[in-house]
Scaffold this active site. Structure first.
Site, PDB file in Angstrom:
ATOM      1  N   GLU A 139      -2.802  -3.339   8.539  1.00 25.46           N
ATOM      2  CA  GLU A 139      -3.877  -4.247   8.145  1.00 25.46           C
ATOM      3  C   GLU A 139      -3.230  -5.346   7.307  1.00 25.46           C
ATOM      4  OE1 GLU A 139      -7.161  -2.556   5.958  1.00 25.46           O
ATOM      5  OE2 GLU A 139      -8.136  -4.517   5.832  1.00 25.46           O
ATOM      6  N   ARG A 165       2.542  11.484   5.493  1.00 22.33           N
ATOM      7  CA  ARG A 165       2.868  10.222   4.831  1.00 22.33           C
ATOM      8  C   ARG A 165       4.147  10.347   4.025  1.00 22.33           C
ATOM      9  NH1 ARG A 165      -1.783   7.022   4.359  1.00 22.33           N
ATOM     10  NH2 ARG A 165      -0.860   5.651   2.826  1.00 22.33           N
ATOM     11  N   LYS A 197      -1.714   0.339  -1.481  1.00 20.04           N
ATOM     12  CA  LYS A 197      -1.684  -1.122  -1.436  1.00 20.04           C
ATOM     13  C   LYS A 197      -2.603  -1.711  -2.495  1.00 20.04           C
ATOM     14  CE  LYS A 197      -1.921  -1.714   3.256  1.00 20.04           C
ATOM     15  NZ  LYS A 197      -2.187  -2.476   4.493  1.00 20.04           N
TER      16      LYS A 197
HETATM   17  P1  ATP Z   1      -5.004   0.875   3.645  1.00 19.04           P
HETATM   18  O1  ATP Z   1      -5.496   1.269   5.007  1.00 19.04           O
HETATM   19  O2  ATP Z   1      -5.505   1.683   2.516  1.00 19.04           O
HETATM   20  O3  ATP Z   1      -5.049  -0.595   3.382  1.00 19.04           O
HETATM   21  P2  ATP Z   1      -2.474   1.780   4.596  1.00 19.04           P
HETATM   22  O4  ATP Z   1      -1.311   2.077   3.717  1.00 19.04           O
HETATM   23  O5  ATP Z   1      -3.032   2.834   5.463  1.00 19.04           O
HETATM   24  O6  ATP Z   1      -3.491   1.189   3.600  1.00 19.04           O
HETATM   25  P3  ATP Z   1      -2.193   0.143   6.943  1.00 19.04           P
HETATM   26  O7  ATP Z   1      -1.819  -1.275   7.014  1.00 19.04           O
HETATM   27  O8  ATP Z   1      -3.487   0.567   7.506  1.00 19.04           O
HETATM   28  O9  ATP Z   1      -2.106   0.515   5.426  1.00 19.04           O
HETATM   29  O10 ATP Z   1      -1.025   1.018   7.550  1.00 19.04           O
HETATM   30  C1  ATP Z   1      -0.434   0.767   8.808  1.00 19.04           C
HETATM   31  C2  ATP Z   1       0.218   2.013   9.333  1.00 19.04           C
HETATM   32  O11 ATP Z   1       1.168   2.507   8.419  1.00 19.04           O
HETATM   33  C3  ATP Z   1      -0.796   3.133   9.560  1.00 19.04           C
HETATM   34  O12 ATP Z   1      -0.554   3.714  10.832  1.00 19.04           O
HETATM   35  C4  ATP Z   1      -0.528   4.101   8.458  1.00 19.04           C
HETATM   36  O13 ATP Z   1      -0.802   5.414   8.870  1.00 19.04           O
HETATM   37  C5  ATP Z   1       0.956   3.885   8.165  1.00 19.04           C
HETATM   38  N1  ATP Z   1       1.245   4.204   6.775  1.00 19.04           N
HETATM   39  C6  ATP Z   1       0.666   3.679   5.673  1.00 19.04           C
HETATM   40  N2  ATP Z   1       1.146   4.257   4.557  1.00 19.04           N
HETATM   41  C7  ATP Z   1       2.063   5.181   4.952  1.00 19.04           C
HETATM   42  C8  ATP Z   1       2.901   6.111   4.265  1.00 19.04           C
HETATM   43  N3  ATP Z   1       2.893   6.207   2.936  1.00 19.04           N
HETATM   44  N4  ATP Z   1       3.722   6.892   5.001  1.00 19.04           N
HETATM   45  C9  ATP Z   1       3.733   6.787   6.344  1.00 19.04           C
HETATM   46  N5  ATP Z   1       2.976   5.942   7.046  1.00 19.04           N
HETATM   47  C10 ATP Z   1       2.135   5.142   6.366  1.00 19.04           C
END
Ligand code: ATP
Ligand code: MG
Length: 572
Positions: free
Chosen positions: A43, A270, A280
């Site tokens: 995102e 994660r 984030k």
């Molecule tokens: P949010 O959705 O709360 O803004 P997010 O960290 O999930 O934050 P995204 O941009 O949706 O951010 O993440 C993109 C991809 O990265 C998703 O597939 C998510 O599962 C993966 N991702 C995010 N944080 C982690 C992490 N700490 N470890 C592994 N993969 C992650």
């Protein structure tokens, strides 16, 4: 005797993680016509962090390994938080990590028309309805995992009324928060995500790509699976928090897919790191409140922060390899990441001399005005790295901490009447020193032994300590930024009673502006280069170096001491 059987048809293959095994099985079974297509779906509401790097290595890595492709898809369904600045930074960071999406750059917003059509269809089929309740009322009716929820009073609206209201929602007739579109599934489902999940909400903020075309925006659960489907994604790999969303993912896919092709969601754990935060929202807070210098502050766990700190893509990837992919959440030790960068830089960084806290040494028996060039090996770990020359003269700088007036027995550095070797140079003996009124050492006097030059016959004489140094007449001034861990507690997110901002490490940055560096370093340093400052640590050249005053700025990537390697050898 009963045999313990593995109910998987095949033994796990060596060298494949569990996601790769699933992919290999699907390919072997000819699913989706033998196609493999993954996606990385950020995102654009912040910069990427090292957790995202774990997802990137998986999504792009598995595609590379099995001859498939990986799409980059921006999950841009919430215009209130998203920005093109983030889109650009995300692309830069993925490329820096060494991955490429070719021409497969997509946006969830490209599918808004198709998603809207699907919503209309579901309304017509009686599978979706407009709810006029507030989000608080809807939440209060959700029930709990052990008790069923309550039906909305708007649940049985006519198809005509639902259609009319939804179109007017999108025409901008209603205020944000006044109405939502919900899927009509089952308010008593054991899966909370099935209790009439919200499909669309009203948002009036313009979108960074579609402007003011839309006033309703799809929720993650109504956008993600379908976007996968529209793109031809076969394996939608995400993190474990989406496990309970998977049935809903499949529910909406059922509305679209036939037997010939359907995307499949697979979840892994994660990446969580000690002494930092990965959310984030929290990282944005640190940036907005000026608690760090920006998204690329070298203390941040962001990709751009790690890059500016001096981390290499290779070190990040080897760390991610080492922690692996599992089905269980864990907290990863930051010292393993630090170990990875030390291992990598040990192989690639040239050794140089820099004195961070200088004190002057005068070699009283060395002729005034004389200079000789000493040869220093660039990197003992790399025979190809060559060597460079370093001037030696009568006046030098050494580290203040390398001299003691009244040393304990085990102090093997410089002290009155004691001898040390100067790195790549001579043995010197301390013959005297001066102090100022406060008792600070201002000058140390030594005599050198002309027979003791490193690498020369006759230099066999051994002394216990070797010090790094620079020639006072030849050295240049530099600024050094000594970075440490961002937080002083292991898991800031876990500290429920205290705001995470109170847990910041007050000593995470120390700026030293009067650093003396050898001429070779001053002449060769370019932004992004890596060096090992002898006896101190690994440093990289900061982009601020290009700013007005012309001083080179170095960031400490990591000190030389490796707590991870030490722990491992203790345990083995
Ligand atoms: P949010 O959705 O709360 O803004 P997010 O960290 O999930 O934050 P995204 O941009 O949706 O951010 O993440 C993109 C991809 O990265 C998703 O597939 C998510 O599962 C993966 N991702 C995010 N944080 C982690 C992490 N700490 N470890 C592994 N993969 C992650
Ligand atoms: Mg997310």
């Amino acid at each position: 005797m009963a045999e313990i059987s593995n109910n998987n048809s095949e033994e796990p293959r060596k060298g494949l993680n569990f996601v790769e095994q699933i992919v290999a099985d699907d390919l072997a079974a000819g699913k989706n016509g033998g196609r493999l297509n993954t996606r990385f779906p950020p995102e654009p509401n912040g910069y990427l962090h090292i957790g995202h790097a774990k997802a990137i290595c998986m999504d792009f890595g598995v595609a590379e390994k099995f001859g498939g492709t990986c799409n980059l898809r921006f999950d841009d369904t919430n215009p209130t938080k998203e920005d093109v600045e983030y889109v650009e930074s995300i692309k830069e960071d993925i490329h820096w990590l060494g991955f490429d999406w070719g021409n497969r750059e997509y946006y969830a917003s490209d599918y808004f028309p198709k998603l809207f059509d699907l919503a209309i269809r579901l309304i017509k089929e009686g599978k979706a309805y407009v709810d006029d309740q507030s989000s608080e009322e809807i939440a209060a009716q959700k029930g709990t995992p052990t008790s069923p929820g309550t039906n909305s009073p708007y649940r049985d609206r006519s198809v005509e009324e639902n259609l009319d209201l939804f179109l007017r929602m999108n025409a901008g007739e209603f205020e944000e928060g006044s109405r939502v579109l919900r899927a009509k599934i089952d308010m008593a489902s054991s899966n909370m995500h099935f209790r009439d999940p919200i499909m669309y909400r009203i948002i009036k903020t313009p979108h960074h790509r579609t402007g003011t075309t839309w006033k309703v925006y799809p929720m993650y659960d109504f956008a993600h699976g379908q976007s996968d489907y529209f793109e031809g994604v076969t394996h939608s790999i995400c993190t474990l928090e989406f496990v309970p969303h998977r049935p809903l993912y499949d529910y909406f896919i059922d509305e679209l897919a036939d037997e010939s092709y359907r995307p499949r969601q697979i979840e892994f754990n994660r990446l969580n790191l000690t002494y930092t935060v990965m959310s984030k929202r929290k990282l944005l807070q640190l940036v907005k409140e000026g608690l760090v210098a920006g998204w690329d502050d070298p203390r941040m766990p962001t990709i751009c922060g790690l890059r500016r700190r001096g981390y290499t893509p290779e070190s990040i990837k080897s760390f991610i390899d080492a922690i692996g992919y599992t089905k269980y959440e864990a907290l990863n030790d930051i010292s393993l990441l630090e170990h990875s960068i030390r291992e990598d830089l040990n192989k690639r960084a040239n050794r140089v001399s820099a004195v961070i806290d200088p004190v002057k040494v005068v070699i009283t028996n060395y002729p005034e005005g004389q200079t000789e060039m000493l040869t220093i090996e660039n990197n003992p770990e790399d025979p190809e790295a060559g060597s460079h020359e370093m001037p030696f003269s009568r006046e030098l700088y050494i580290e203040r901490a390398d001299f003691m007036e009244n040393p304990p027995k085990k102090f093997f550095r410089l002290a009155p009447d004691r001898e040390v070797r100067l790195k790549a140079g001579y043995i010197i003996k301390c013959t005297g020193f001066d102090k100022d009124a406060e008792g600070n050492i201002t000058e140390i006097r030594c005599e050198y032994d002309p027979e003791s030059k490193s690498g020369m016959p006759g230099s066999m004489r051994k002394v216990k300590g070797t010090l790094h140094w620079v020639s006072a007449a030849h050295c240049k001034d530099a600024e050094v930024r000594l970075y440490d861990r961002l937080f002083s507690c292991e898991n800031p997110a876990e500290e429920k009673d205290r705001d995470f901002r109170e847990l910041l490490n007050p000593d995470s940055l120390k700026v030293v502006s009067n650093v003396k560096i050898e001429p070779y370093l001053a002449e060769t340093a370019h932004v992004g280069d890596h060096y090992q400052f002898q006896r101190i640590g690994y440093f990289t050249v900061d982009p601020d170096t290009n700013a007005a005053d012309g001083k080179i700025v170095f960031n400490r990537t990591i000190s030389l001491k490796d707590s991870w390697a030490k722990e491992q050898s203790k345990n083995s």
